[in-house]
Design a protein around this motif. Sequence first.
Motif, PDB file in Angstrom:
ATOM      1  N   GLY A  32     -20.716  38.076 -65.185  1.00  0.00           N
ATOM      2  CA  GLY A  32     -19.403  37.470 -65.432  1.00  0.00           C
ATOM      3  C   GLY A  32     -18.455  38.527 -65.934  1.00  0.00           C
ATOM      4  N   ASP A  33     -17.589  38.165 -66.867  1.00  0.00           N
ATOM      5  CA  ASP A  33     -16.631  39.149 -67.380  1.00  0.00           C
ATOM      6  C   ASP A  33     -16.890  39.499 -68.844  1.00  0.00           C
ATOM      7  OD1 ASP A  33     -16.007  36.709 -68.318  1.00  0.00           O
ATOM      8  OD2 ASP A  33     -13.876  36.768 -67.793  1.00  0.00           O
ATOM      9  N   GLY A  34     -18.031  39.036 -69.369  1.00  0.00           N
ATOM     10  CA  GLY A  34     -18.448  39.470 -70.702  1.00  0.00           C
ATOM     11  C   GLY A  34     -17.825  38.730 -71.876  1.00  0.00           C
ATOM     12  N   THR A 127     -25.044  27.437 -62.692  1.00  0.00           N
ATOM     13  CA  THR A 127     -24.121  27.248 -63.818  1.00  0.00           C
ATOM     14  C   THR A 127     -24.843  26.455 -64.908  1.00  0.00           C
ATOM     15  OG1 THR A 127     -23.273  25.070 -63.181  1.00  0.00           O
ATOM     16  CG2 THR A 127     -22.152  26.995 -62.222  1.00  0.00           C
ATOM     17  N   MET A 128     -24.087  26.118 -65.936  1.00  0.00           N
ATOM     18  CA  MET A 128     -24.613  25.269 -67.012  1.00  0.00           C
ATOM     19  C   MET A 128     -25.124  23.928 -66.486  1.00  0.00           C
ATOM     20  SD  MET A 128     -21.154  23.995 -68.935  1.00  0.00           S
ATOM     21  CE  MET A 128     -20.312  25.543 -69.166  1.00  0.00           C
ATOM     22  N   MET A 129     -24.647  23.511 -65.292  1.00  0.00           N
ATOM     23  CA  MET A 129     -25.091  22.227 -64.747  1.00  0.00           C
ATOM     24  C   MET A 129     -26.584  22.229 -64.436  1.00  0.00           C
ATOM     25  SD  MET A 129     -22.246  21.007 -65.118  1.00  0.00           S
ATOM     26  CE  MET A 129     -22.572  19.300 -64.782  1.00  0.00           C
ATOM     27  N   ASP A 190     -27.986  32.587 -65.796  1.00  0.00           N
ATOM     28  CA  ASP A 190     -26.573  32.272 -65.996  1.00  0.00           C
ATOM     29  C   ASP A 190     -26.259  32.117 -67.500  1.00  0.00           C
ATOM     30  OD1 ASP A 190     -23.901  31.237 -65.139  1.00  0.00           O
ATOM     31  OD2 ASP A 190     -24.656  29.509 -66.254  1.00  0.00           O
ATOM     32  N   PRO A 191     -25.226  32.801 -67.988  1.00  0.00           N
ATOM     33  CA  PRO A 191     -24.931  32.725 -69.436  1.00  0.00           C
ATOM     34  C   PRO A 191     -24.617  31.308 -69.935  1.00  0.00           C
ATOM     35  CG  PRO A 191     -23.206  33.939 -68.245  1.00  0.00           C
ATOM     36  CD  PRO A 191     -24.353  33.745 -67.296  1.00  0.00           C
ATOM     37  N   GLY A 192     -23.881  30.547 -69.136  1.00  0.00           N
ATOM     38  CA  GLY A 192     -23.561  29.172 -69.555  1.00  0.00           C
ATOM     39  C   GLY A 192     -24.813  28.308 -69.627  1.00  0.00           C
ATOM     40  N   ALA A 193     -25.739  28.549 -68.693  1.00  0.00           N
ATOM     41  CA  ALA A 193     -27.005  27.808 -68.708  1.00  0.00           C
ATOM     42  C   ALA A 193     -27.806  28.177 -69.950  1.00  0.00           C
ATOM     43  CB  ALA A 193     -27.810  28.107 -67.443  1.00  0.00           C
TER      44      ALA A 193
END
Length: 214
Positions: A32-34, A127-129, A190-193
């Motif tokens: 991502g963009d950090g 994603t977080m989903m 994934d960071p959100g996950a």
Amino acid sequence: MNSEMIIQIIKEVQKAYEANASEIEKLDQAIGDGDHVINMRRGMKAILEIEEELGSLKPGETLNKIAMTLLSSIGGAAGPLFASMFMGMAKVPGSDHMDDSKTVAKMFSSGVELVKQRGKADVGDKTMMDVLIPVSTLFSDLVERSDLSKDEMLRQLMAEAERGMLSTKDIAATKGRASYLGERAKGHIDPGAKSCQLIIFTICDYLMNQEKIR
Ligand code: ADP
Ligand code: MG
């Protein structure tokens, strides 16, 4: 559950987040963009800055106020998505009491549904989903079973969150910033996950130590 417990949980999440921040930051730097950790920190800080006001509200109002606070404090994709989670939870009748697991499961799936509508991502998009959807489905199933203890249910939810988080590792992203990388996003969680797994883990751990929630 009352507003004070919601605040207590957010404090626990903040602590857990700090313990894992560098790992999550690396994930968003990789695909991502950090800024994901900065976004999450900003959101939690903004919520805790109005702790006193939140504590005087009913839980449903607290959840709505948290949603508004996240919308105005977190930028990027995560702000509106996490705000939708809280807004969706507050929509469920009974959210002012949250005194049984069936109500909490309904709130969770309503929150996840709103995030899904907002982000238009589904399982498999990296994603977080990938964490939120399976955990919400399992939670709705488990609350219908009478043979499970509260702790067993929480343990299963933690395991499902972990499974969902790990499932994002070896797939390409089709939503969000990481989708710009195509195949190069493979090999990174994934960071959100990861954030959602950590949040769910922390909430479950907190609830295992509480007597009041059934
Ligand atoms: P940004 O992507 O704007 O920099 P963050 O870094 O805070 O925002 O959040 C990135 C995370 O947001 C991703 O790891 C992913 O889990 C989640 N995300 C991105 N787009 C979507 C979407 N459309 N639906 C659900 N989650 C998403
Ligand atoms: Mg980012």
